[in-house]
Design a protein around this motif. Structure first.
Motif, PDB file in Angstrom:
ATOM      1  N   TYR A 249      21.925  33.844  11.088  1.00  0.00           N
ATOM      2  CA  TYR A 249      23.059  33.002  11.481  1.00  0.00           C
ATOM      3  C   TYR A 249      23.847  32.542  10.260  1.00  0.00           C
ATOM      4  O   TYR A 249      25.074  32.489  10.270  1.00  0.00           O
ATOM      5  N   ARG A 250      23.142  32.216   9.173  1.00  0.00           N
ATOM      6  CA  ARG A 250      23.792  31.729   7.961  1.00  0.00           C
ATOM      7  C   ARG A 250      24.269  32.859   7.050  1.00  0.00           C
ATOM      8  O   ARG A 250      24.961  32.631   6.061  1.00  0.00           O
ATOM      9  N   GLY A 251      23.850  34.084   7.354  1.00  0.00           N
ATOM     10  CA  GLY A 251      24.237  35.219   6.527  1.00  0.00           C
ATOM     11  C   GLY A 251      23.306  35.464   5.351  1.00  0.00           C
ATOM     12  O   GLY A 251      23.640  36.232   4.439  1.00  0.00           O
ATOM     13  N   HIS A 252      22.150  34.850   5.355  1.00  0.00           N
ATOM     14  CA  HIS A 252      21.188  35.029   4.267  1.00  0.00           C
ATOM     15  C   HIS A 252      20.198  36.150   4.593  1.00  0.00           C
ATOM     16  O   HIS A 252      20.017  36.530   5.755  1.00  0.00           O
ATOM     17  N   LYS A 253      19.549  36.619   3.572  1.00  0.00           N
ATOM     18  CA  LYS A 253      18.509  37.636   3.737  1.00  0.00           C
ATOM     19  C   LYS A 253      17.238  37.168   3.052  1.00  0.00           C
ATOM     20  O   LYS A 253      17.264  36.762   1.888  1.00  0.00           O
ATOM     21  N   ILE A 254      16.116  37.213   3.789  1.00  0.00           N
ATOM     22  CA  ILE A 254      14.818  36.823   3.226  1.00  0.00           C
ATOM     23  C   ILE A 254      14.095  38.082   2.764  1.00  0.00           C
ATOM     24  O   ILE A 254      13.876  39.010   3.555  1.00  0.00           O
ATOM     25  N   ILE A 255      13.745  38.133   1.505  1.00  0.00           N
ATOM     26  CA  ILE A 255      13.034  39.279   0.930  1.00  0.00           C
ATOM     27  C   ILE A 255      11.601  38.842   0.624  1.00  0.00           C
ATOM     28  O   ILE A 255      11.365  37.941  -0.184  1.00  0.00           O
ATOM     29  N   PHE A 256      10.635  39.478   1.292  1.00  0.00           N
ATOM     30  CA  PHE A 256       9.223  39.132   1.116  1.00  0.00           C
ATOM     31  C   PHE A 256       8.564  40.113   0.154  1.00  0.00           C
ATOM     32  O   PHE A 256       8.596  41.318   0.366  1.00  0.00           O
ATOM     33  N   GLU A 257       7.978  39.585  -0.906  1.00  0.00           N
ATOM     34  CA  GLU A 257       7.293  40.400  -1.910  1.00  0.00           C
ATOM     35  C   GLU A 257       5.801  40.091  -1.829  1.00  0.00           C
ATOM     36  O   GLU A 257       5.335  39.060  -2.305  1.00  0.00           O
ATOM     37  N   ASP A 258       5.078  40.994  -1.195  1.00  0.00           N
ATOM     38  CA  ASP A 258       3.645  40.776  -0.948  1.00  0.00           C
ATOM     39  C   ASP A 258       2.817  41.246  -2.146  1.00  0.00           C
ATOM     40  O   ASP A 258       3.281  42.027  -2.978  1.00  0.00           O
ATOM     41  N   THR A 259       1.603  40.748  -2.203  1.00  0.00           N
ATOM     42  CA  THR A 259       0.641  41.220  -3.201  1.00  0.00           C
ATOM     43  C   THR A 259      -0.230  42.298  -2.579  1.00  0.00           C
ATOM     44  O   THR A 259      -0.381  42.352  -1.350  1.00  0.00           O
ATOM     45  N   LYS A 260      -0.781  43.149  -3.394  1.00  0.00           N
ATOM     46  CA  LYS A 260      -1.629  44.222  -2.870  1.00  0.00           C
ATOM     47  C   LYS A 260      -2.988  43.695  -2.410  1.00  0.00           C
ATOM     48  O   LYS A 260      -3.688  44.340  -1.647  1.00  0.00           O
ATOM     49  N   GLU A 261      -3.368  42.528  -2.917  1.00  0.00           N
ATOM     50  CA  GLU A 261      -4.665  41.958  -2.586  1.00  0.00           C
ATOM     51  C   GLU A 261      -4.604  41.190  -1.258  1.00  0.00           C
ATOM     52  O   GLU A 261      -3.584  40.594  -0.914  1.00  0.00           O
ATOM     53  N   SER A 262      -5.701  41.223  -0.516  1.00  0.00           N
ATOM     54  CA  SER A 262      -5.827  40.411   0.699  1.00  0.00           C
ATOM     55  C   SER A 262      -6.373  39.045   0.302  1.00  0.00           C
ATOM     56  O   SER A 262      -7.548  38.924  -0.065  1.00  0.00           O
ATOM     57  N   LEU A 263      -5.519  38.059   0.344  1.00  0.00           N
ATOM     58  CA  LEU A 263      -5.903  36.716  -0.096  1.00  0.00           C
ATOM     59  C   LEU A 263      -6.224  35.837   1.104  1.00  0.00           C
ATOM     60  O   LEU A 263      -5.385  35.668   2.009  1.00  0.00           O
ATOM     61  N   TYR A 264      -7.428  35.283   1.091  1.00  0.00           N
ATOM     62  CA  TYR A 264      -7.839  34.373   2.162  1.00  0.00           C
ATOM     63  C   TYR A 264      -7.835  32.940   1.647  1.00  0.00           C
ATOM     64  O   TYR A 264      -8.260  32.666   0.520  1.00  0.00           O
TER      65      TYR A 264
END
Length: 372
Positions: A249-264
């Motif tokens: 709606y605001r015209g923004h873009k969310i870019i998610f940069e994940d880690t290769k590790e599974s973090l609990y």
């Protein structure tokens, strides 16, 4: 010369009392003579509390302390100053000596703040090493107890200060909409006006008070209630799905940069989602033009860090020092409790919430959580 050299070896040059080597030798001599005695250790770490304008330096204070102890324990076998601001006194055993120590060394009696311990020969030890070790261990525990009490007192003082600030802030924030509503009601009553023209304003002020009250209760309510082990990326996915429509709606873009590790992480999932949504919402509002918000996960030793980075105007240094203070806000419609609540949730999880910002380039909020 031999006597003078021996004196210098075994005595403290500042006070004339025995030094550490001298007092250990005195303890050994008394044990050899099989004299019953009590070793008392005193720590004047706070000797600057001496209230005497004529005493100008630490050395003068220590000299004054040694003279005072000499008068107070005139019947001692030996007296020593060692390790800077510590004193050792060897007293002949007598009835009620231990029970009277607290009275003798009371700050009101002594005029000084002091931590002390004792060890008795031969009741508690029969060698100098064991006797000194008992006294030193007790002194350490006493100093630790004093430190914990001070920290507790400081914590209570800071807590009461925060309660006062919260109460003052809450009163101030609620008074403003109440004053507005009161003014419109008085105008309506005095002039027999229809309240309808001001209905929307009055309702918006009432909603504002409701929001303030809800956030204040959330800030002050007990800690976490639904702690579970969660995969951090699952939590992030939930946040991104909730924030996606507002971003579009605001015209923004969310870019998610994940880690290769599974973090609990061991978390109250709803609370963490609340924090991250708040940070992303703040990022949206900081960016006047459509842009990218980067959400990334980083791994440190025993910790996961979630970063929310925007490309907004940035936060000034003066504001950076205040943004986590309850009721402080730079937004016209803000309550000033959002980031305070986020920081509290972070601390409740054993983590932290920090921010770095550059004017004209944007801000990075770093949310650290301990990993399982």
């Amino acid at each position: 010369m031999r006597k003078e050299n021996n004196f210098l070896i075994t005595h403290d040059p500042l006070t004339g009392l025995l030094n550490y080597e001298g007092y250990v030798t005195a303890v050994q001599d008394l044990i050899h003579k099989k004299c019953n005695f009590v070793l008392i250790l005193l720590d004047f770490q706070d000797f600057k509390s001496v209230n005497n304008e004529s005493i100008c330096t630490g050395n003068e204070i220590l000299t004054q302390i040694s003279l005072l102890l000499g008068k107070l324990f005139y019947n001692s076998h030996a007296m020593s100053r060692y390790a800077g601001d510590r004193f050792a006194i060897i007293l002949p055993s007598k009835e009620n000596l231990i029970s009277n120590l607290s009275e003798l060394l009371d700050p009101n009696t002594l005029g000084l703040q002091v931590t002390y311990s004792f060890a008795q020969f031969p009741q508690e030890a029969v060698t100098k090493e064991a006797l000194i070790s008992i006294a030193e261990d007790r002194l350490f525990q006493s100093k630790r107890d004093v430190w914990l009490k001070r920290e507790d007192h400081l914590f209570r003082s800071e807590k009461m200060k925060m309660v006062g600030e919260l109460a003052a802030g809450m009163a101030h924030e609620i008074r403003n909409p109440l004053t507005t509503i009161k003014g419109f009601m008085q105008i309506s009553t005095n002039h027999d006006y229809n309240i309808h023209p001001w209905f929307d304003i009055i309702m918006s002020e009432i909603r504002r008070m409701n929001e303030l009250t809800a956030e204040f209760l959330q800030f002050s309510k007990p800690h976490l209630s639904n702690m579970k082990q969660e995969l951090l990326t699952d939590c992030i996915d939930r946040v991104l799905s909730l924030a996606e429509s507002d971003a579009l709606y605001r015209g923004h873009k969310i870019i998610f940069e994940d880690t290769k590790e599974s973090l609990y992480v061991f978390i109250d999932r709803d609370k963490i989602v609340q924090v991250l949504l708040n940070l992303i919402q703040n990022a949206f509002e900081a960016m006047k033009q459509p842009g990218d918000i980067h959400v990334r996960i980083k791994q440190e030793e025993h910790a996961a860090i979630i970063e929310v980075e925007d490309s907004g105007d940035g936060i000034s240094e003066s504001d950076l020092e205040k943004i986590f203070i309850p009721f402080y806000t730079t937004k016209e419609a803000g309550t000033g409790l959002g980031l305070s609540i986020c920081q509290k949730i972070a601390l409740d999880h054993g983590g932290s919430l920090e921010v770095k910002s550059t004017i004209g380039l944007g801000s990075i909020f770093s949310f650290k959580l301990p990993t399982v």
